[in-house]
Design a protein around this motif. Structure first.
Motif, PDB file in Angstrom:
ATOM      1  N   PHE A 223       0.865  -1.241   0.133  1.00 49.74           N
ATOM      2  CA  PHE A 223       0.107  -0.219   0.012  1.00 49.74           C
ATOM      3  C   PHE A 223       0.827   1.268  -0.027  1.00 49.74           C
ATOM      4  CE2 PHE A 223      -2.745   3.022   2.325  1.00 49.74           C
ATOM      5  CZ  PHE A 223      -3.882   3.179   1.316  1.00 49.74           C
ATOM      6  N   SER A 224       1.865   1.173   0.853  1.00 46.06           N
ATOM      7  CA  SER A 224       2.802   2.433   0.860  1.00 46.06           C
ATOM      8  C   SER A 224       3.425   2.501  -0.497  1.00 46.06           C
ATOM      9  CB  SER A 224       3.836   2.327   1.771  1.00 46.06           C
ATOM     10  OG  SER A 224       3.375   2.174   3.280  1.00 46.06           O
ATOM     11  N   VAL A 225       3.837   1.768  -1.249  1.00 44.18           N
ATOM     12  CA  VAL A 225       4.579   1.700  -2.639  1.00 44.18           C
ATOM     13  C   VAL A 225       3.531   2.427  -3.458  1.00 44.18           C
ATOM     14  CG1 VAL A 225       5.716   0.544  -4.393  1.00 44.18           C
ATOM     15  CG2 VAL A 225       6.419  -0.140  -2.057  1.00 44.18           C
ATOM     16  N   ALA A 226       2.305   1.706  -3.278  1.00 39.30           N
ATOM     17  CA  ALA A 226       1.173   2.481  -4.430  1.00 39.30           C
ATOM     18  C   ALA A 226       1.147   3.698  -4.330  1.00 39.30           C
ATOM     19  CB  ALA A 226       0.060   1.490  -4.184  1.00 39.30           C
ATOM     20  N   LEU A 227       0.875   4.244  -2.673  1.00 35.52           N
ATOM     21  CA  LEU A 227       0.664   5.509  -2.776  1.00 35.52           C
ATOM     22  C   LEU A 227       1.946   6.504  -3.136  1.00 35.52           C
ATOM     23  CD1 LEU A 227      -0.993   5.905   0.775  1.00 35.52           C
ATOM     24  CD2 LEU A 227      -2.249   5.637  -1.657  1.00 35.52           C
ATOM     25  N   ILE A 228       3.171   6.103  -3.028  1.00 39.29           N
ATOM     26  CA  ILE A 228       4.304   6.658  -3.579  1.00 39.29           C
ATOM     27  C   ILE A 228       4.086   6.850  -4.973  1.00 39.29           C
ATOM     28  CG2 ILE A 228       6.853   6.748  -3.617  1.00 39.29           C
ATOM     29  CD1 ILE A 228       6.739   5.620  -0.652  1.00 39.29           C
ATOM     30  N   GLN A 229       3.955   5.720  -5.617  1.00 40.93           N
ATOM     31  CA  GLN A 229       3.996   5.705  -6.984  1.00 40.93           C
ATOM     32  C   GLN A 229       2.841   6.667  -7.591  1.00 40.93           C
ATOM     33  OE1 GLN A 229       3.436   1.222  -7.111  1.00 40.93           O
ATOM     34  NE2 GLN A 229       5.531   0.941  -7.753  1.00 40.93           N
ATOM     35  N   ARG A 230       1.628   6.754  -6.819  1.00 40.80           N
ATOM     36  CA  ARG A 230       0.740   7.587  -7.151  1.00 40.80           C
ATOM     37  C   ARG A 230       1.216   9.019  -7.391  1.00 40.80           C
ATOM     38  NH1 ARG A 230      -4.432   7.755  -7.945  1.00 40.80           N
ATOM     39  NH2 ARG A 230      -4.628   9.417  -6.440  1.00 40.80           N
ATOM     40  N   GLU A 231       1.987   9.337  -6.189  1.00 49.32           N
ATOM     41  CA  GLU A 231       2.471  10.707  -5.739  1.00 49.32           C
ATOM     42  C   GLU A 231       3.437  10.970  -7.133  1.00 49.32           C
ATOM     43  OE1 GLU A 231       2.584  14.547  -3.789  1.00 49.32           O
ATOM     44  OE2 GLU A 231       1.444  12.700  -3.474  1.00 49.32           O
ATOM     45  N   LEU A 232       4.411   9.789  -7.448  1.00 45.94           N
ATOM     46  CA  LEU A 232       5.169  10.111  -8.405  1.00 45.94           C
ATOM     47  C   LEU A 232       4.793  10.116  -9.868  1.00 45.94           C
ATOM     48  CD1 LEU A 232       8.190   8.032  -7.157  1.00 45.94           C
ATOM     49  CD2 LEU A 232       8.219  10.484  -7.262  1.00 45.94           C
ATOM     50  N   ARG A 233       3.187  10.042 -10.001  1.00 48.62           N
ATOM     51  CA  ARG A 233       2.185   9.670 -11.240  1.00 48.62           C
ATOM     52  C   ARG A 233       2.847   8.515 -11.915  1.00 48.62           C
ATOM     53  NH1 ARG A 233      -1.383  11.524  -9.715  1.00 48.62           N
ATOM     54  NH2 ARG A 233      -2.267  11.596 -11.700  1.00 48.62           N
ATOM     55  N   ASP A 234       3.357   7.494 -11.241  1.00 52.18           N
ATOM     56  CA  ASP A 234       3.453   6.171 -12.060  1.00 52.18           C
ATOM     57  C   ASP A 234       2.104   5.238 -11.619  1.00 52.18           C
ATOM     58  OD1 ASP A 234       4.277   3.954 -13.178  1.00 52.18           O
ATOM     59  OD2 ASP A 234       6.194   3.532 -11.628  1.00 52.18           O
ATOM     60  N   LEU A 235       1.206   5.799 -12.503  1.00 51.26           N
ATOM     61  CA  LEU A 235      -0.063   5.201 -12.155  1.00 51.26           C
ATOM     62  C   LEU A 235      -0.276   3.761 -12.616  1.00 51.26           C
ATOM     63  CD1 LEU A 235      -2.431   8.311 -13.313  1.00 51.26           C
ATOM     64  CD2 LEU A 235      -1.405   7.649 -10.587  1.00 51.26           C
ATOM     65  N   ASP A 236       0.630   3.302 -13.523  1.00 49.06           N
ATOM     66  CA  ASP A 236       0.310   1.939 -13.905  1.00 49.06           C
ATOM     67  C   ASP A 236       0.970   1.020 -12.872  1.00 49.06           C
ATOM     68  OD1 ASP A 236      -0.867   2.427 -16.602  1.00 49.06           O
ATOM     69  OD2 ASP A 236       0.942   2.837 -17.398  1.00 49.06           O
ATOM     70  N   SER A 237       2.207   1.548 -12.359  1.00 50.61           N
ATOM     71  CA  SER A 237       2.633   0.700 -11.368  1.00 50.61           C
ATOM     72  C   SER A 237       1.932   0.899  -9.880  1.00 50.61           C
ATOM     73  CB  SER A 237       4.120   1.329 -11.188  1.00 50.61           C
ATOM     74  OG  SER A 237       5.006   1.099 -12.038  1.00 50.61           O
ATOM     75  N   ALA A 238       1.286   1.911  -9.640  1.00 50.15           N
ATOM     76  CA  ALA A 238       0.245   2.030  -8.569  1.00 50.15           C
ATOM     77  C   ALA A 238      -0.819   0.996  -8.725  1.00 50.15           C
ATOM     78  CB  ALA A 238       0.001   3.488  -8.325  1.00 50.15           C
ATOM     79  N   ARG A 239      -1.321   0.866 -10.018  1.00 44.76           N
ATOM     80  CA  ARG A 239      -2.520   0.186 -10.043  1.00 44.76           C
ATOM     81  C   ARG A 239      -2.006  -1.357 -10.146  1.00 44.76           C
ATOM     82  NH1 ARG A 239      -7.066  -0.057 -14.186  1.00 44.76           N
ATOM     83  NH2 ARG A 239      -6.178   2.106 -14.880  1.00 44.76           N
ATOM     84  N   GLU A 240      -0.942  -1.524 -10.281  1.00 44.75           N
ATOM     85  CA  GLU A 240      -0.642  -3.009 -10.447  1.00 44.75           C
ATOM     86  C   GLU A 240      -0.313  -3.435  -8.994  1.00 44.75           C
ATOM     87  OE1 GLU A 240       3.699  -5.700 -11.355  1.00 44.75           O
ATOM     88  OE2 GLU A 240       2.954  -3.793 -12.574  1.00 44.75           O
ATOM     89  N   ASN A 241       0.221  -2.697  -8.039  1.00 49.97           N
ATOM     90  CA  ASN A 241       0.403  -2.974  -6.396  1.00 49.97           C
ATOM     91  C   ASN A 241      -0.867  -3.089  -5.905  1.00 49.97           C
ATOM     92  OD1 ASN A 241       3.099  -3.407  -6.081  1.00 49.97           O
ATOM     93  ND2 ASN A 241       3.605  -1.340  -6.680  1.00 49.97           N
ATOM     94  N   LEU A 242      -1.950  -2.117  -6.127  1.00 46.04           N
ATOM     95  CA  LEU A 242      -3.324  -2.076  -5.512  1.00 46.04           C
ATOM     96  C   LEU A 242      -4.108  -3.351  -5.967  1.00 46.04           C
ATOM     97  CD1 LEU A 242      -4.072   1.740  -5.873  1.00 46.04           C
ATOM     98  CD2 LEU A 242      -3.670   0.609  -3.698  1.00 46.04           C
ATOM     99  N   GLN A 243      -3.717  -3.748  -7.034  1.00 49.61           N
ATOM    100  CA  GLN A 243      -4.570  -4.899  -7.611  1.00 49.61           C
ATOM    101  C   GLN A 243      -3.790  -6.161  -6.611  1.00 49.61           C
ATOM    102  OE1 GLN A 243      -7.026  -5.525  -9.277  1.00 49.61           O
ATOM    103  NE2 GLN A 243      -7.281  -3.921 -10.689  1.00 49.61           N
ATOM    104  N   ARG A 244      -2.666  -6.153  -6.525  1.00 51.43           N
ATOM    105  CA  ARG A 244      -1.998  -7.274  -5.700  1.00 51.43           C
ATOM    106  C   ARG A 244      -2.605  -7.135  -4.328  1.00 51.43           C
ATOM    107  NH1 ARG A 244       4.259  -6.342  -6.111  1.00 51.43           N
ATOM    108  NH2 ARG A 244       4.310  -8.039  -4.492  1.00 51.43           N
ATOM    109  N   LEU A 245      -2.783  -6.231  -3.694  1.00 53.86           N
ATOM    110  CA  LEU A 245      -3.616  -6.155  -2.455  1.00 53.86           C
ATOM    111  C   LEU A 245      -4.924  -6.701  -2.631  1.00 53.86           C
ATOM    112  CD1 LEU A 245      -2.763  -2.497  -1.088  1.00 53.86           C
ATOM    113  CD2 LEU A 245      -2.277  -4.596  -0.074  1.00 53.86           C
ATOM    114  N   LEU A 246      -5.628  -6.402  -3.694  1.00 45.39           N
ATOM    115  CA  LEU A 246      -7.037  -7.321  -3.806  1.00 45.39           C
ATOM    116  C   LEU A 246      -6.686  -8.744  -4.010  1.00 45.39           C
ATOM    117  CD1 LEU A 246      -8.852  -4.698  -6.118  1.00 45.39           C
ATOM    118  CD2 LEU A 246      -9.015  -5.135  -3.635  1.00 45.39           C
TER     119      LEU A 246
END
Length: 582
Positions: A298-321
């Motif tokens: 979750f922390s990595v996903a939020l940082i990736q969103r902050e860095l505008r790396d939305l594809d990576s953020a989406r991938e990590n959030l999907q891993r949480l699911l």
């Protein structure tokens, strides 16, 4: 004569040898409580206790407690021990009672039993440490310090940082007094690192951050890379706005202890304040060690969103699911990510799956905005009806949220229909009535607005918000200025520094012709909250007092921020003022 602890000894040895016995999880009390990891029924046999007179009426309750423990009926066992411990005044019984209460997370009973244990066996450092931790957890750091001081003087390991649990809640004088006690003990025990770090944390709580930072230096002289100190050093430097070499000590500690993941996690979190890219690198390094850790993902996903790396953020959030971890947060941020990637249908799908909790309201706010912006009002209404059926306990809040979003999108008639339905089923909903009063005023239905506000005031005569709203409405929409003044005065007495009420008071004073008083109140309101509506009122009073330049300056500043503000524009139109004519 009968050995007082014979019954307890039988409990311990009998349970420990049972072939079906399995250890239950320990109840942690504080960060440095003595390890009590086994089931209380499996405690080691105590040394042979001295014999003394055994009360005739204590044998049966202790036997009941023994067999209750064997059958894991801990409530029954504890009630019997709590009854017998003060009667028997035996340290062993008190200790066993305290440990059982801690195991069961019965903090009040654990504190009672541990106090007795310490009173009966004051030299027992385990007893004192348990008492200190329980007192700290109970918000009594001053009392906890007495126990920790005794432990430290006896050469034991005293967790002085536990004092910080209730320190912030103390009165200022109590905070200063406890800090002084810590310093006096430091003079006696200058090499006690935990004591010194506690002083630093207390100074930080008091807002004395530069002093706190300076007091870390003696810690580093004792132990150059003390882990808690290096983390606190970086945190204080960041808080003080320092940039040069902020993380030098943490990085040196990580070089010496590259496998210290707790330290690396703290480092990564601090880096989010200054260097998101490096923070992500540190979190990714931790994630390589624990790839299924939901908090790291979750922390990595939020940082990736902050860095505008939305594809990576989406991938990590999907891993949480996929791990079925932090699912509500994952759906909420997947919804936001989909919105930002121009995928509204996907965003709606995720928002709809957020369950009641921290992100529930925000998810439904965003969902409502998406549907309303697409003109899908009927779909929004049907969805909120479904939510209210699924979560009837949340119905009033859901009605209010739906109406608020409709009002914000200028669907005023639809919002009125929602609030009328809401109050038909929840007639005592104060927030719903307040919302309807605001909406009724906007729709020009002043009798309904006044009726709803008076309904609130009749039931809560100290509701400053309703008093102020009714007073302001009467000032704006009628000539009942004396009545309005009385309402606003009551509101101001309840909330003397509230900018909205100060604005109302200034405005009613203006309508009553008291321009100097109006100016005083409006200047206070504007200084606290330079809102365009306050600016409109203040500017008008200044204009009427002949201070046209000052009025123009106030209005110009407000228009620069909110050029389409309704009340500000209405004020200028009513006064016939064109600010472009300089």
């Amino acid at each position: 004569m009968f050995p007082l602890l014979l019954s307890l000894t039988l409990v311990f040895t009998g349970c420990a040898s049972s072939p079906t016995d399995t250890a239950a999880p320990a109840a942690a009390v504080g960060t440095a409580a003595p390890a009590q990891t086994a089931d209380p029924a499996a405690e080691e046999t105590a040394p042979e206790p001295p014999e003394r007179a055994f009360p005739d009426d204590s044998l049966y309750p202790l036997l009941v407690a023994e067999f209750a423990l064997r059958r894991r009926r801990y409530d029954t066992a504890l009630e019997n021990y709590l009854q017998q411990a003060p009667r028997l005044a035996d340290a062993g019984v008190a200790a066993h009672t305290a440990r059982l209460a801690q195991f069961m997370r019965r903090e009040a009973e654990a504190l009672e039993a541990t106090r007795l244990w310490v009173a009966l066996e004051p030299e027992n450092l385990e007893a004192r440490l348990n008492l200190a931790n329980l007192l700290a957890l109970n918000g009594q750091p001053t009392e906890a310090f007495v126990e920790l001081q005794a432990i430290a003087r006896a050469g034991g390991m005293a967790n002085f940082t536990s004092l910080l649990r209730g320190y912030a809640e103390l009165d200022y004088a109590e905070q200063v007094d406890l800090l002084q006690q810590v310093r006096l003990l430091m003079a006696e025990l200058p090499d006690n690192i935990q004591l010194r770090i506690s002083q630093v944390l207390m100074l930080e709580t008091l807002g004395r951050k530069e002093e706190a930072l300076a007091q870390l230096q003696p810690v580093f002289e004792l132990e150059p890379l003390q882990l808690q100190a290096v983390i606190q050093d970086a945190k204080l430097r960041l808080d003080l706005g320092q940039t040069e070499g902020v993380f030098d000590r943490i990085e040196a500690a990580l070089k010496d202890n590259p496998d210290n993941n707790r330290l690396r996690l703290q480092y990564a979190r601090l880096l989010t304040q200054t260097d998101m890219a490096e923070a992500e690198r540190q979190f990714q390094q931790l994630l390589e060690i624990a790839p299924r850790d939901p908090d790291l993902l979750f922390s990595v996903a939020l940082i990736q969103r902050e860095l505008r790396d939305l594809d990576s953020a989406r991938e990590n959030l999907q891993r949480l699911l996929s791990l079925n971890q932090r699912t509500d947060e994952a759906h909420y941020y997947l919804g936001k990510t989909a919105e930002e990637q121009g995928l509204p249908e996907e965003a709606l799908m995720h928002y709809m799956q957020v369950q009641p909790g921290r992100d529930f309201g925000a998810a439904n706010e965003r969902l409502a905005r998406l549907l309303l912006s697409a003109g899908r009002n009927a779909e929004l209404g049907a969805y909120f009806d479904t939510l209210r059926q699924r979560f009837p306990q949340l119905a009033p809040q859901l009605f209010a949220l739906e109406a608020e979003k409709l009002m914000g999108a200028d669907y005023l008639t639809d919002a009125a229909e929602v609030l009328n339905r809401a109050l038909a089923t929840h007639p005592d909903g104060i927030s719903l009535r307040y919302s309807r009063s605001i909406l009724a005023e906007r729709l020009g239905n002043f009798p309904l607005a006044e009726q709803d506000l008076r309904y609130i005031i009749e039931r809560d005569q100290e509701n400053s918000t309703a008093l102020n709203a009714l007073g302001y409405m009467l000032t704006n929409r009628s000539d009942r200025y004396t009545e309005a003044l009385d309402l606003i005065e009551k509101a101001l007495a309840l909330s003397p520094d509230e900018p909205a009420i100060l604005d109302s008071m200034g405005w009613v004073k203006y309508r009553l012709g008291d321009l100097p008083a109006a100016l005083t109140y409006l200047q206070r309101a504007y200084q606290a909250f330079p809102d365009p509506e306050v600016a409109a009122h203040l500017g008008e009073v200044l204009w009427m007092m002949g201070e046209q330049e000052a009025a123009r300056e106030i209005w110009d500043r407000a228009l620069a921020e909110r050029p389409d503000h309704r009340i500000l524009q209405e004020t200028l139109d009513r006064l016939g003022i064109d600010l472009s004519d300089a």
